[in-house]
Scaffold this active site. Structure first.
Site, PDB file in Angstrom:
ATOM      1  N   SER A  50       0.862  -1.187   0.000  1.00 36.21           N
ATOM      2  CA  SER A  50       0.000   0.000   0.000  1.00 36.21           C
ATOM      3  C   SER A  50       0.902   1.241   0.000  1.00 36.21           C
ATOM      4  O   SER A  50       2.118   1.135   0.200  1.00 36.21           O
ATOM      5  CB  SER A  50      -0.893   0.001   1.242  1.00 36.21           C
ATOM      6  OG  SER A  50      -0.072   0.130   2.393  1.00 36.21           O
ATOM      7  N   ASP A  83      -0.887  -1.617  -4.099  1.00 36.09           N
ATOM      8  CA  ASP A  83      -2.258  -1.745  -3.596  1.00 36.09           C
ATOM      9  C   ASP A  83      -2.851  -0.330  -3.422  1.00 36.09           C
ATOM     10  O   ASP A  83      -2.195   0.548  -2.853  1.00 36.09           O
ATOM     11  CB  ASP A  83      -2.198  -2.483  -2.243  1.00 36.09           C
ATOM     12  CG  ASP A  83      -3.555  -2.913  -1.731  1.00 36.09           C
ATOM     13  OD1 ASP A  83      -4.490  -3.034  -2.541  1.00 36.09           O
ATOM     14  OD2 ASP A  83      -3.668  -3.162  -0.502  1.00 36.09           O
ATOM     15  N   HIS A  84      -4.061  -0.123  -3.901  1.00 34.67           N
ATOM     16  CA  HIS A  84      -4.785   1.145  -3.729  1.00 34.67           C
ATOM     17  C   HIS A  84      -3.969   2.398  -4.055  1.00 34.67           C
ATOM     18  O   HIS A  84      -3.794   3.283  -3.201  1.00 34.67           O
ATOM     19  CB  HIS A  84      -5.348   1.271  -2.307  1.00 34.67           C
ATOM     20  CG  HIS A  84      -6.472   0.320  -2.052  1.00 34.67           C
ATOM     21  ND1 HIS A  84      -7.730   0.481  -2.579  1.00 34.67           N
ATOM     22  CD2 HIS A  84      -6.508  -0.830  -1.337  1.00 34.67           C
ATOM     23  CE1 HIS A  84      -8.496  -0.527  -2.202  1.00 34.67           C
ATOM     24  NE2 HIS A  84      -7.782  -1.333  -1.454  1.00 34.67           N
ATOM     25  N   GLY A 190      -9.805  -4.345   7.119  1.00 27.40           N
ATOM     26  CA  GLY A 190      -9.630  -4.376   8.569  1.00 27.40           C
ATOM     27  C   GLY A 190     -10.338  -5.545   9.229  1.00 27.40           C
ATOM     28  O   GLY A 190     -10.935  -6.405   8.565  1.00 27.40           O
ATOM     29  N   GLY A 224     -10.639  -6.791   0.957  1.00 30.59           N
ATOM     30  CA  GLY A 224     -11.203  -6.985   2.299  1.00 30.59           C
ATOM     31  C   GLY A 224     -11.564  -8.429   2.547  1.00 30.59           C
ATOM     32  O   GLY A 224     -12.595  -8.729   3.148  1.00 30.59           O
ATOM     33  N   ASP A 268      -4.745  -9.141   4.193  1.00 29.92           N
ATOM     34  CA  ASP A 268      -3.766  -8.436   5.019  1.00 29.92           C
ATOM     35  C   ASP A 268      -4.049  -8.686   6.505  1.00 29.92           C
ATOM     36  O   ASP A 268      -3.192  -9.145   7.263  1.00 29.92           O
ATOM     37  CB  ASP A 268      -3.840  -6.924   4.700  1.00 29.92           C
ATOM     38  CG  ASP A 268      -2.759  -6.119   5.406  1.00 29.92           C
ATOM     39  OD1 ASP A 268      -1.911  -6.714   6.086  1.00 29.92           O
ATOM     40  OD2 ASP A 268      -2.757  -4.880   5.284  1.00 29.92           O
TER      41      ASP A 268
HETATM   42  P1  13P Z   1      -8.251  -7.330   4.757  1.00 31.75           P
HETATM   43  O1  13P Z   1      -8.212  -6.170   5.687  1.00 31.75           O
HETATM   44  O2  13P Z   1      -9.574  -8.056   4.816  1.00 31.75           O
HETATM   45  O3  13P Z   1      -7.121  -8.266   4.934  1.00 31.75           O
HETATM   46  O4  13P Z   1      -8.162  -6.761   3.272  1.00 31.75           O
HETATM   47  C1  13P Z   1      -6.932  -6.364   2.724  1.00 31.75           C
HETATM   48  C2  13P Z   1      -7.106  -5.669   1.422  1.00 31.75           C
HETATM   49  O5  13P Z   1      -8.150  -5.709   0.786  1.00 31.75           O
HETATM   50  C3  13P Z   1      -5.945  -4.923   0.891  1.00 31.75           C
HETATM   51  O6  13P Z   1      -6.268  -4.136  -0.221  1.00 31.75           O
END
Ligand code: 13P
Length: 349
Positions: A50, A83-84, A190, A224, A268
């Site tokens: 990220s 990521d993002h 999260g 997520g 994550d």
């Molecule tokens: P989690 O918080 O469910 O592990 O998701 C991580 C995620 O989507 C990173 O982009």
């Protein structure tokens, strides 16, 4: 093996009918844990950072660690993914560092908090696609908005506030030419995703199935997607943690997704929980210890265990040897001459 294009890795996953976990990293121990799990299960893998991770570790440290992972594990295909990415500039800087894939998350404005309009999302994503594809780099886009906040990025709130509209997903894929499409189906980043085991009222697998039906060849991405297992929560709480009761995305729902076009699954939180539980245990049971290796080694092992389990559950295990990495320059040629199709196949409603 050199770093692999994520597009190649996902195309192979689609051929094989499996999903690939994308695991977040911030430091050496997490990278080592993922690589040990990939080696143990013979899995191709996506490692992702990220903006927060890049700032925490510093770009060069993090990227050199990934290069070391690739050098030490030549038999494992590894894609390195931003990521993002919150803006074109973030994606550009990742590409210039050598990342083989970026997420241009245009679902939010560049502040990483405010939902963007459809038009804004298309414009910034298309710009990232043009820049990335010229260089053989993969792009993931997002339509709809995830819930929660991760590393300061996110609209916050529940995952149900901006669930993806399947018609918009089709239009977005057509207008942007993204290689992979993240959709919002009620999940959030999260630990606190659901207050009970999720059913169809909060985890909208029906939306995912509807999108897959319209875009049968588009690689879908589930964000997520930590399962937040109770046993990992229990270890944290047993050794002084204070997690509230919570539920994540059940693995069987992810497997349903994989049977319906999901190729990349972001995880994550489960790894954070595993590492934190292991560290807490050591410090709780042996408070006299102060050598970081005494708790980082069990933390790394705990993360390896979770990652290896997910690799097996997602079906990527055993597929590391299926193919060789195509040079990124070859991938760029594929985008330029049209052999790597970016126009999605759209099925009738
Ligand atoms: P989690 O918080 O469910 O592990 O998701 C991580 C995620 O989507 C990173 O982009």
């Amino acid at each position: 093996m050199p770093l692999v294009s994520m597009r190649q890795l996902l195309d192979e996953a689609a051929k094989g009918g499996y999903g690939v976990g994308a695991f977040n990293v911030n430091d050496m121990e997490q990278i080592q844990a993922i690589m040990a799990a990939a080696k143990e299960t013979k899995s191709p893998v996506i490692v992702q950072a990220s903006r927060g991770a890049r700032a925490f570790a510093e770009d060069l440290y993090l990227f050199k660690l990934i290069q070391a992972a690739a050098e030490l594990n030549p038999e494992i295909p590894i894609a390195m993914h931003q990521d993002h990415g919150n803006s074109f500039e973030t994606c550009k800087s990742a590409i210039e560092l050598g990342y083989t894939s970026v997420m241009m998350d245009g679902s939010l404005k560049a502040d990483g908090k405010t939902p963007a309009s459809f038009e804004e999302n298309v414009e910034v994503t298309r710009r990232a696609v043009d820049f990335a594809h010229e260089r053989g780099v993969t792009v993931e886009g997002e339509i709809g908005v995830l819930g929660g906040i991760e590393d300061g990025h996110g609209a916050g709130g529940s995952g149900l506030e901006h669930v993806t509209d399947p018609d918009q997903a089709v239009e977005f894929a057509e207008l942007t030419g993204v290689d992979a499409l993240a959709i919002a189906i009620g999940t959030s980043h999260g630990a606190y995703k659901f207050t009970k085991k999720p059913d169809g009222s909060v985890l909208k697998m029906d939306i995912l199935l509807a999108i897959h039906k319209r875009l049968p060849n588009t690689h879908l991405v589930m964000h997520g997607s930590s399962s937040v297992p109770k046993d990992l929560q229990d270890v944290v709480n047993k050794y002084g943690g204070k997690l509230k009761e919570t539920w994540g995305v059940p693995v069987e729902e992810i497997q349903l997704g994989i049977r319906n076009g999901v190729r990349k699954i972001n995880v994550d939180t489960d790894n954070r929980l595993a590492m934190t539980g292991a560290i807490r245990k050591v410090l709780w049971e042996t408070p006299e210890k102060f050598d970081p290796r005494d708790y980082m080694k069990p933390a790394r092992e705990a993360m390896q265990k979770v990652v290896a389990q997910r690799m097996t559950q997602f079906g990527q295990a055993g597929h590391a040897g299926d193919y060789k990495a195509l040079p990124i320059a070859e991938i760029a040629k594929g985008y330029a001459n049209g052999s790597l199709i970016t126009k999605p196949l759209v099925a009738a409603k």
